[in-house]
Design a protein around this motif. Structure first.
Motif, PDB file in Angstrom:
ATOM      1  N   SER A 133       4.763   2.662  -3.840  1.00  0.00           N
ATOM      2  CA  SER A 133       3.405   2.409  -3.364  1.00  0.00           C
ATOM      3  C   SER A 133       2.531   1.964  -4.534  1.00  0.00           C
ATOM      4  N   LYS A 142      -0.954   1.760  -4.085  1.00  0.00           N
ATOM      5  CA  LYS A 142      -2.348   2.055  -3.744  1.00  0.00           C
ATOM      6  C   LYS A 142      -3.073   2.780  -4.871  1.00  0.00           C
ATOM      7  N   GLU A 157      -8.390  -1.954  -3.289  1.00  0.00           N
ATOM      8  CA  GLU A 157      -8.177  -2.481  -1.943  1.00  0.00           C
ATOM      9  C   GLU A 157      -8.242  -4.004  -1.935  1.00  0.00           C
ATOM     10  N   THR A 183       0.818  -1.214   0.000  1.00  0.00           N
ATOM     11  CA  THR A 183       0.000   0.000   0.000  1.00  0.00           C
ATOM     12  C   THR A 183       0.851   1.263   0.000  1.00  0.00           C
TER      13      THR A 183
END
Length: 290
Positions: A231, A233, A238, A223
């Motif tokens: 990262s 994200k 999710e 994340t």
């Protein structure tokens, strides 16, 4: 033999220089002629190797993506690049292998500038400035220990870095059919990490079978990233991140079909993979991300 003083060495040089002026061979045409002959030999050698390479070409393949074979000097051309290949490991030309290895050593964002700019710059400055730094006129190696040490160590370091930089990462095996395995192998994860269950053989990040991250650790790293790891994200949803984290925690250091020690921490696995769908669930549709 007694060591000569600077004045004695200078006088000896002047005598030798005067002798060569009277009896030596002139630069033109003698030295120019010799250099021309050597240059022609080198050009002829290159042309000969080119002809040898050309006459050993194999037949033009019917498959436009195939390699056209050659002889001792290599193929006419290699197979065309296939954008569908997921496990490609790029490499620079051989004379950049030492820099390639420096990038592996200084691979974190904080240290990247050391391997790419600082060390090469220091090396070039020393290379250019060494004649001005070392003004010792003595040619005997026994009287030039610093120059001798540098002259020995630099090639050893460069050859060592070149050797390890030339090592092609090991080929991975086939990914398992576990949820998340195909997505792990098809995404950016496979470029950096070794994970036996996914059949990946990356050579940048940690070996996950040795690191054995639990679910929380894997989730946080995917994340938010850390160090050289970016990262994801903004790349994965999710559910996709949860699936990858659960897969890594469950199958790192796995023995055959027996999950690894982090399996107990992956509470949402494999349910999150089913929610993510596609490669995350183990089907053939494309995964998100790189």
């Amino acid at each position: 033999m007694p060591r000569l003083t600077a004045r004695e060495r200078r006088e000896g040089y002047q005598r030798e220089y005067a002798f060569q002026q009277r009896h030596g061979k002139p630069f033109f045409p003698n030295a120019v002629f010799h250099d021309t002959i050597v240059s022609l030999i080198v050009v002829a050698l290159i042309m000969g190797l080119s002809v040898l390479w050309y006459v050993q070409f194999g037949a033009i393949p019917t498959d436009p993506m195939a390699e056209r074979t050659g002889g001792l000097l290599g193929p006419a051309y290699e197979a065309k690049a296939d954008p569908g290949v997921l496990g490609y490991h790029p490499q620079p030309d051989w004379y950049f292998f030492f820099l390639f290895e420096l990038l592996r050593i200084f691979k974190t964002p904080q240290l990247l500038i050391v391997g790419t700019i600082i060390i090469p710059t220091i090396w070039m400055v020393l290379l250019i400035g060494w004649p001005f730094i070392d003004r010792n006129p003595d040619r005997r190696l026994s009287r030039r220990p610093i120059a001798l040490a540098i002259g020995v160590m630099v090639p050893i370091v460069l050859l060592t870095l070149t050797f390890y930089g030339s090592k092609v990462p090991a080929e991975g095996g086939a990914a398992s059919t576990e949820p998340g395995a195909a997505a792990f192998a098809a995404g950016a994860c496979s470029t950096c990490h070794v994970l036996a269950n996914a059949g990946t053989a990356g050579n940048v990040g940690p070996v996950l079978d040795e690191a054995k991250p639990d679910y929380a650790t894997a989730l946080a790293l995917i994340t938010n990233g850390q160090g050289a790891m970016p990262s994801f994200k903004a790349t994965y949803t999710e559910d996709e991140i949860s699936c990858l984290a659960g897969y890594v925690a469950t199958w790192s250091a796995a023995v055959g079909t027996t999950p690894g020690p982090g399996a107990a921490t992956a509470k949402d696995y494999p349910a999150s993979c089913e929610k993510a769908g596609g490669l995350f669930a183990g089907t053939v549709s494309s995964a998100a991300g790189p």
